[in-house]
Every structure is written in structure tokens, then in C-alpha cells.
Design a protein around this motif. Structure first.
Motif, PDB file in Angstrom:
ATOM      1  N   THR A 161       8.441  -3.265   5.467  1.00 36.72           N
ATOM      2  CA  THR A 161       7.868  -1.918   5.616  1.00 36.72           C
ATOM      3  C   THR A 161       8.947  -0.862   5.795  1.00 36.72           C
ATOM      4  O   THR A 161       8.688   0.331   5.603  1.00 36.72           O
ATOM      5  CB  THR A 161       6.905  -1.855   6.816  1.00 36.72           C
ATOM      6  OG1 THR A 161       7.606  -2.172   8.033  1.00 36.72           O
ATOM      7  CG2 THR A 161       5.761  -2.840   6.651  1.00 36.72           C
TER       8      THR A 161
ATOM      9  N   ARG B  48       7.599   1.757  -0.586  1.00 38.49           N
ATOM     10  CA  ARG B  48       6.788   2.950  -0.315  1.00 38.49           C
ATOM     11  C   ARG B  48       6.279   3.567  -1.592  1.00 38.49           C
ATOM     12  O   ARG B  48       6.804   3.331  -2.643  1.00 38.49           O
ATOM     13  CB  ARG B  48       7.621   3.982   0.469  1.00 38.49           C
ATOM     14  CG  ARG B  48       8.060   3.462   1.824  1.00 38.49           C
ATOM     15  CD  ARG B  48       9.074   4.357   2.480  1.00 38.49           C
ATOM     16  NE  ARG B  48       9.598   3.754   3.688  1.00 38.49           N
ATOM     17  CZ  ARG B  48      10.679   4.185   4.328  1.00 38.49           C
ATOM     18  NH1 ARG B  48      11.331   5.227   3.883  1.00 38.49           N
ATOM     19  NH2 ARG B  48      11.100   3.565   5.418  1.00 38.49           N
TER      20      ARG B  48
ATOM     21  N   VAL C 183      -3.356 -10.681   4.676  1.00 41.03           N
ATOM     22  CA  VAL C 183      -4.281  -9.744   5.333  1.00 41.03           C
ATOM     23  C   VAL C 183      -5.263 -10.511   6.206  1.00 41.03           C
ATOM     24  O   VAL C 183      -5.552 -10.122   7.353  1.00 41.03           O
ATOM     25  CB  VAL C 183      -5.027  -8.894   4.287  1.00 41.03           C
ATOM     26  CG1 VAL C 183      -6.128  -8.075   4.956  1.00 41.03           C
ATOM     27  CG2 VAL C 183      -4.057  -7.972   3.553  1.00 41.03           C
TER      28      VAL C 183
ATOM     29  N   ALA D 186       1.805  -6.203   5.460  1.00 36.49           N
ATOM     30  CA  ALA D 186       2.897  -5.610   4.690  1.00 36.49           C
ATOM     31  C   ALA D 186       4.266  -5.929   5.284  1.00 36.49           C
ATOM     32  O   ALA D 186       5.287  -5.774   4.607  1.00 36.49           O
ATOM     33  CB  ALA D 186       2.718  -4.097   4.609  1.00 36.49           C
ATOM     34  N   ARG D 187       4.305  -6.392   6.519  1.00 37.57           N
ATOM     35  CA  ARG D 187       5.579  -6.784   7.132  1.00 37.57           C
ATOM     36  C   ARG D 187       6.111  -8.081   6.535  1.00 37.57           C
ATOM     37  O   ARG D 187       7.280  -8.428   6.748  1.00 37.57           O
ATOM     38  CB  ARG D 187       5.386  -6.953   8.647  1.00 37.57           C
ATOM     39  CG  ARG D 187       5.115  -5.654   9.387  1.00 37.57           C
ATOM     40  CD  ARG D 187       4.591  -5.910  10.800  1.00 37.57           C
ATOM     41  NE  ARG D 187       5.486  -6.779  11.547  1.00 37.57           N
ATOM     42  CZ  ARG D 187       6.554  -6.369  12.239  1.00 37.57           C
ATOM     43  NH1 ARG D 187       6.850  -5.071  12.267  1.00 37.57           N
ATOM     44  NH2 ARG D 187       7.311  -7.221  12.899  1.00 37.57           N
TER      45      ARG D 187
ATOM     46  N   SER E  13      -4.820  -7.127   9.168  1.00 39.68           N
ATOM     47  CA  SER E  13      -4.795  -5.780   8.584  1.00 39.68           C
ATOM     48  C   SER E  13      -3.755  -5.724   7.475  1.00 39.68           C
ATOM     49  O   SER E  13      -2.815  -6.520   7.432  1.00 39.68           O
ATOM     50  CB  SER E  13      -4.455  -4.721   9.644  1.00 39.68           C
ATOM     51  OG  SER E  13      -3.106  -4.851  10.071  1.00 39.68           O
ATOM     52  N   GLU E  14      -3.939  -4.757   6.573  1.00 41.55           N
ATOM     53  CA  GLU E  14      -2.976  -4.583   5.482  1.00 41.55           C
ATOM     54  C   GLU E  14      -1.629  -4.121   6.031  1.00 41.55           C
ATOM     55  O   GLU E  14      -0.581  -4.492   5.503  1.00 41.55           O
ATOM     56  CB  GLU E  14      -3.512  -3.559   4.478  1.00 41.55           C
ATOM     57  CG  GLU E  14      -4.730  -4.042   3.702  1.00 41.55           C
ATOM     58  CD  GLU E  14      -5.181  -3.024   2.665  1.00 41.55           C
ATOM     59  OE1 GLU E  14      -4.568  -1.928   2.610  1.00 41.55           O
ATOM     60  OE2 GLU E  14      -6.130  -3.312   1.915  1.00 41.55           O
ATOM     61  N   GLU E  15      -1.673  -3.297   7.085  1.00 45.79           N
ATOM     62  CA  GLU E  15      -0.430  -2.793   7.666  1.00 45.79           C
ATOM     63  C   GLU E  15       0.427  -3.924   8.221  1.00 45.79           C
ATOM     64  O   GLU E  15       1.648  -3.969   8.005  1.00 45.79           O
ATOM     65  CB  GLU E  15      -0.729  -1.773   8.772  1.00 45.79           C
ATOM     66  CG  GLU E  15      -1.326  -0.458   8.280  1.00 45.79           C
ATOM     67  CD  GLU E  15      -2.783  -0.579   7.900  1.00 45.79           C
ATOM     68  OE1 GLU E  15      -3.412  -1.624   8.256  1.00 45.79           O
ATOM     69  OE2 GLU E  15      -3.305   0.353   7.242  1.00 45.79           O
ATOM     70  N   GLU E  16      -0.203  -4.848   8.916  1.00 44.04           N
ATOM     71  CA  GLU E  16       0.547  -5.949   9.501  1.00 44.04           C
ATOM     72  C   GLU E  16       0.982  -6.938   8.417  1.00 44.04           C
ATOM     73  O   GLU E  16       2.098  -7.485   8.467  1.00 44.04           O
ATOM     74  CB  GLU E  16      -0.300  -6.667  10.554  1.00 44.04           C
ATOM     75  CG  GLU E  16       0.473  -7.651  11.415  1.00 44.04           C
ATOM     76  CD  GLU E  16       1.553  -6.997  12.252  1.00 44.04           C
ATOM     77  OE1 GLU E  16       2.513  -7.708  12.635  1.00 44.04           O
ATOM     78  OE2 GLU E  16       1.457  -5.789  12.518  1.00 44.04           O
TER      79      GLU E  16
END
Length: 228
Positions: free
Chosen positions: A222, A228, A145, A155-156, A150-153
Motif C-alpha cells: 500500500t 495507487r 479480502v 491490499a497490504r 476488507s479490501e484495504e487490509e
């Protein structure tokens, strides 16, 4: 003198009387036939119409493996003085580090069989990261992170501990480059498959690959339904 009894009066129109009676009886029967289904069977009709409808659930069945998920939260503890699955501690497939010994037995057996054959081709397979403790996986996620912003990036590249196949002992990151290239070509014969297109070092066991080949890769974690 005894009088004989007076005979009853004769019907003047006997045929007409019989026809009239028959018509009245038929009319009564028709009326009952129409009235009874509408009114005489009200209780049964009400029971029929108030029965709950039968519905079919069209949703696909949920497939889950609670035992496998439980192992993610109850990973075996590392031995005193050893790593917690630290990716900087590279090990051969015969190492006694927890990052190797805590792997799923079937995955480890497939890796060892592949490594033996790779050695014959002059290639050494090294486990850069195998089993990881939940604490170490969480540390990797925090670092990702911070690195990617970011957490979204993040997570990849890094899964949370409760979803990581490393924490459950079902995944390995191998090296060096020659080893990943060798496994890309020969891995399916051992049931070893690359799972993510962006991680050529990440391998998991897919037993059906020995006869059917490896499944299509996900672009990155992701896209993996398990995340998920």
C-alpha cells in the motif's frame, strides 16, 4: 513724379517676438510628448495588455510506461494442462512451468545466476510464485479480502491484477527460508531486491543495485506508488 514704395513697418520689439514664438513651440512639443503615449498609441497599448500571461506548470512530470502496463492485461496464456501461476506449484529456476518461463527474461536470468551460486553454498532457491495469470491474481485477491476482512487490509498483501508485478512477470516469491536469507545478503550483486518489508520472499529486478545497492523497502504494497 514716381513715388518710391513705402517700406514695411518695422517691428518695434523683434527680440520679444522671437522669444514668444520659441516658448509657444516648446510648449506645443511638451504637450505632444505627454499626450501621444497616453492616447496616440492606444492600439499598441491595448495589444500589449491583452496578451495572455505566461505560466509555468510546477507539477512534476508524469512518468509512465504504457508498454509495461499493457503487458499486465495481455499476459501470455498458460500452456494447456499447466498451472496459471498457482503459488502451490513450486518450481526451481530451471523449470518449464509458465510461472517461470513467463517471467521477464532479465529477471529470470538474474535468478538463474543467483541460484547457481547459491547451490555452491548448499542453498536451493525455489520459486513459490512467479508469473501469475490475471484470473489467478484476481482469485488471490478475493481470498485475501475474505481472510483479512476488507479490501484495504487485503491490499497490504495482494495487488489487483492490473497493478500486480506478478501478472506482468516482474516479481517472484522465493523460498525456502534459507533461500530468502541468502538473497537478502547476496541478492543485490545480481540486481535482485526485496521490495516490501512485510514480504521477505518477494523479489524484483533492480539492475542499479549491482553498483548502488537496493533501494529502501516499502513497508507493504500500500506504500508503493505503483499500487495507487
Amino acid at each position: 513724379m514716381i513715388q518710391s514704395p513705402t517700406p514695411p513697418p518695422r517691428l518695434r520689439y523683434p527680440l520679444l517676438t522671437l522669444l514668444t514664438s520659441a516658448v509657444l513651440a516648446s510648449a506645443t512639443l511638451v504637450a505632444l510628448t505627454i499626450w501621444w503615449p497616453l492616447h496616440g498609441n492606444d492600439g499598441a497599448a491595448a495589444q500589449t495588455h491583452t496578451s495572455p500571461p505566461i505560466t509555468v506548470d510546477s507539477r512534476p512530470p508524469t512518468v509512465a510506461n504504457p508498454v509495461k502496463r499493457a503487458t499486465r492485461l495481455q499476459a501470455p496464456p498458460a500452456k494447456p494442462g499447466s498451472s496459471q501461476g498457482n503459488s502451490s506449484t513450486a518450481s526451481g529456476v530451471l523449470g518449464d512451468d509458465p510461472s517461470v518461463t513467463n517471467l521477464d527474461p532479465d529477471l529470470l536470468a538474474a535468478l538463474r545466476a543467483a541460484a547457481e551460486d547459491a547451490e555452491a553454498d548448499g542453498v536451493r532457491i525455489v520459486i513459490n510464485s512467479g508469473w501469475r495469470s490475471p484470473e489467478y491474481q484476481a482469485k488471490l485477491l478475493r481470498e485475501a479480502v475474505a481472510k483479512y476482512g476488507s479490501e484495504e487490509e487485503a491490499a497490504r498483501w495482494v495487488a489487483p491484477p492490473e497493478k500486480s508485478e506478478h501478472v506482468s512477470g516482474d516479481a517472484v516469491d522465493v523460498g525456502p527460508t534459507k533461500a530468502t536469507q541468502w538473497l537478502a545478503e547476496h541478492g543485490p550483486a545480481y540486481g535482485l531486491c526485496q521490495i516490501y518489508r512485510n514480504e521477505p520472499w518477494h523479489y524484483e529486478l533492480r539492475p542499479q543495485a549491482t553498483s548502488q545497492g537496493c533501494p529502501d523497502m516499502y513497508a507493504n504494497p500500500t506504500a508503493d506508488p505503483r499500487m495507487r
